[in-house]
Design a protein around this motif. Sequence first.
Motif, PDB file in Angstrom:
ATOM      1  N   UNK B  38     -12.089   5.709  52.552  1.00  0.00           N
ATOM      2  CA  UNK B  38     -13.170   6.405  51.861  1.00  0.00           C
ATOM      3  C   UNK B  38     -13.154   7.860  52.313  1.00  0.00           C
ATOM      4  N   UNK B  40     -14.752  11.976  52.259  1.00  0.00           N
ATOM      5  CA  UNK B  40     -15.851  12.906  52.020  1.00  0.00           C
ATOM      6  C   UNK B  40     -17.141  12.572  52.728  1.00  0.00           C
ATOM      7  N   UNK B  41     -17.065  11.761  53.779  1.00  0.00           N
ATOM      8  CA  UNK B  41     -18.320  11.411  54.447  1.00  0.00           C
ATOM      9  C   UNK B  41     -18.937  12.618  55.148  1.00  0.00           C
ATOM     10  N   UNK B  43     -18.758  15.787  54.363  1.00  0.00           N
ATOM     11  CA  UNK B  43     -19.426  16.648  53.392  1.00  0.00           C
ATOM     12  C   UNK B  43     -20.711  15.983  52.885  1.00  0.00           C
ATOM     13  N   UNK B  44     -20.605  14.693  52.661  1.00  0.00           N
ATOM     14  CA  UNK B  44     -21.755  13.937  52.155  1.00  0.00           C
ATOM     15  C   UNK B  44     -22.938  14.015  53.116  1.00  0.00           C
ATOM     16  N   UNK B  48     -28.119  16.724  55.729  1.00  0.00           N
ATOM     17  CA  UNK B  48     -29.093  15.629  55.661  1.00  0.00           C
ATOM     18  C   UNK B  48     -29.927  15.575  56.934  1.00  0.00           C
ATOM     19  N   UNK B  56     -28.271   5.699  56.190  1.00  0.00           N
ATOM     20  CA  UNK B  56     -27.141   6.092  55.336  1.00  0.00           C
ATOM     21  C   UNK B  56     -25.849   5.441  55.817  1.00  0.00           C
ATOM     22  N   UNK B  59     -24.792   1.959  55.065  1.00  0.00           N
ATOM     23  CA  UNK B  59     -24.284   1.718  53.709  1.00  0.00           C
ATOM     24  C   UNK B  59     -22.785   1.949  53.597  1.00  0.00           C
ATOM     25  N   UNK B  60     -22.199   2.522  54.634  1.00  0.00           N
ATOM     26  CA  UNK B  60     -20.782   2.871  54.545  1.00  0.00           C
ATOM     27  C   UNK B  60     -19.954   1.630  54.286  1.00  0.00           C
ATOM     28  N   UNK B  62     -19.983  -2.656  53.779  1.00  0.00           N
ATOM     29  CA  UNK B  62     -20.756  -3.858  53.521  1.00  0.00           C
ATOM     30  C   UNK B  62     -20.593  -4.899  54.615  1.00  0.00           C
ATOM     31  N   UNK B  63     -19.660  -4.667  55.526  1.00  0.00           N
ATOM     32  CA  UNK B  63     -19.361  -5.655  56.546  1.00  0.00           C
ATOM     33  C   UNK B  63     -20.102  -5.389  57.852  1.00  0.00           C
ATOM     34  N   UNK B 163     -29.404  -7.064  55.844  1.00  0.00           N
ATOM     35  CA  UNK B 163     -28.170  -6.348  55.546  1.00  0.00           C
ATOM     36  C   UNK B 163     -28.257  -4.867  55.900  1.00  0.00           C
ATOM     37  N   UNK B 164     -29.352  -4.234  55.579  1.00  0.00           N
ATOM     38  CA  UNK B 164     -29.454  -2.808  55.885  1.00  0.00           C
ATOM     39  C   UNK B 164     -30.685  -2.545  56.742  1.00  0.00           C
TER      40      UNK B 164
END
Lengths: 161, 485
Positions: B38, B40-41, B43-44, B48, B56, B59-60, B62-63, B163-164
């Motif tokens: 993946x 651009x993290x 920059x993303x 913030x 945040x 969410x990177x 799902x595991x 999960x989150x």
Amino acid sequence: MKTIVLGIGNPILGDDGVGIKVVRELKKHLKDPDVKLDEAATGGINLLDQIIGFDKAILVDTIKNKNIRNGEIKRFPLGELSSSHSFNPHDIGLPEACKLAKRLGETRIPHDITVFGIALDKMQYEFGEELSEEISKTVPKTVDMIMSELDDDKKDPVEEI
Amino acid sequence: MKTVTIDPITRLEGHGKITIFLDKDGNVDNAYLQIPELRGFERFSQGRRAEDMPQITSRICGVCPVAHHFASTKALDEAFHVKPPAAASKLRELMYCGYFIYDHILHFYFLGGPDFVVGPDAPASQRNILGVIQKAGVDVGKEVIKHRAYGQKITAILGGKATHPVCGLPGGVSKGLDKEEVQEIKEMVKSCVDFSKFSLKLFDDVVLKNKDYVDMIKSDPYNLETYNMGLVDARNKVNFYDGMIRVTDQNAEEFLKFSGEDYTKHVSEHVEPWSYMKFPYLKKIGWHGLKDGKTSGVYRVGPLGRLNAADGMATPLADTEYKRFYETLGGKPVNSTLAYHWARLIELLYATERATELINDSDITSKHIRNPVGEPSEGVGVVEAARGTLIHHYNLDKNGLIEKANLIVATTNNAGAITMSIRDAAKGMIKKGEINNGILNKIEMAFRAYDPCFACATHSLPGGMPMEINIYDKNKKLYKTIKNF
């Protein structure tokens, strides 16, 4: 009839999050105590945990298949999925999870699991919260399709698989 | 040159591609694993609010959402110069044990275990959890489901959501436990201890009592003599949530021990033109290619890496198992990739015992669960994700916004080792161009042992893991394709 509509995806991974966006949009239009709207990030066992106990589950997710165009919306029963594998590297797939649950005597699996798949022509690897122009157009369309499906279910609640 | 491609990998989605090059005699010349990363993290995340990062980053992937959540929260503790109250650290660690419980159970019974319980040569259609139940019985299946759910429930009670999680804050946690919740967790944890013991017994009966499996575990193709890395507590025992990063060498002696903030002094990342994946290595040794041994800076993380990098387990039953592990497999360090599975079960037992200690701790219902934060600066947070060491590193500006973010995830730490394990397994199992699905599953077993989680854990339907094997001749022309879909 109790129904759950589950948006599946990663809201920080561009078009991958379209399922989540659909459900968030549905929230603005739908006020029905018999329909639960929820979000999920992964497949398989966790997904099963979320849909158990409902009569019907509508999954909104991205799909990928070389015969479907980018932005196309496909409605199909879960059983039509060819793969029994996971949507996630550390989990099993939902069809496999359902089989497992049945084998273990679980009786609360929704008898109708319908997928609204929004086709992406490429996997998403770039972080971002925005949808591409083409995929954002699918959001209102998918919302309409789900709304009318829920309406139909109300009119004809005995219709089952 | 002939090329064999396994694309994608069964049961482990993502778009990993294993490419095996055969020489003119049909033997393995080399093998590569390619995984898209993946992008651009950094920059993303720029600009913030720092306190949003635990949500945040969960969410990177799902595991490992819980691992990212706490690596992030711990980086913020450092960045805001605040030490959480003892109760908050214990609540975080308890939740972390819940995550290990469900994650390790899922891997053993659903992903890694079927290869042993059902057999590595069984058809792919049976080599799954349903096959395990067929063999071990429906009651075992029910126990698996029950205890995986307990792990999730513990995490959900403490984290707000399973999960989150939303509980981690710089300087503490947002939610404590009440007496009813403590009681509920106590009962679940007690049952989880028993289930972990049962799982180790099952491993004993199914794997260790089967000479073929033990021979396979000990065989050369599954052997890799790298350095090992993991977090340890003050007594050099395995710890998942906190501690110093320890690296041991091929003689199981301490090579390095450092705190998270010093990781850039000791670890660097090598880039290969054929891979999106970076290959971390020990700076002190340097990058000398994809090879093992003392002169290569490659190291392993995850259950086996952790056990090798420590002097034992901090709880009694797990520590007994730890000793038996080394006695059975010929001393320390254990270098067999397939021993990851056993190590994982020992860690499962530790997680349940540690959870028992924490839930019985008088601090656990304390209301003092957060300390006030200081001025924003820079922070590094390190935890052990179920699959290995995970590092978050943030630079904050004076308003507490993210200026810079760097992550080294567990599977990246294992990138060099995974690639070598695939190559070695391929070398041992493809001879003179003889290839079939059974052999390929054994190569995948080398890979699956690490329980890798790829950032590309996108979930698209059918996504699926149809397996495609493309065999190319020495001129790179496709002459055979095997598909399982």
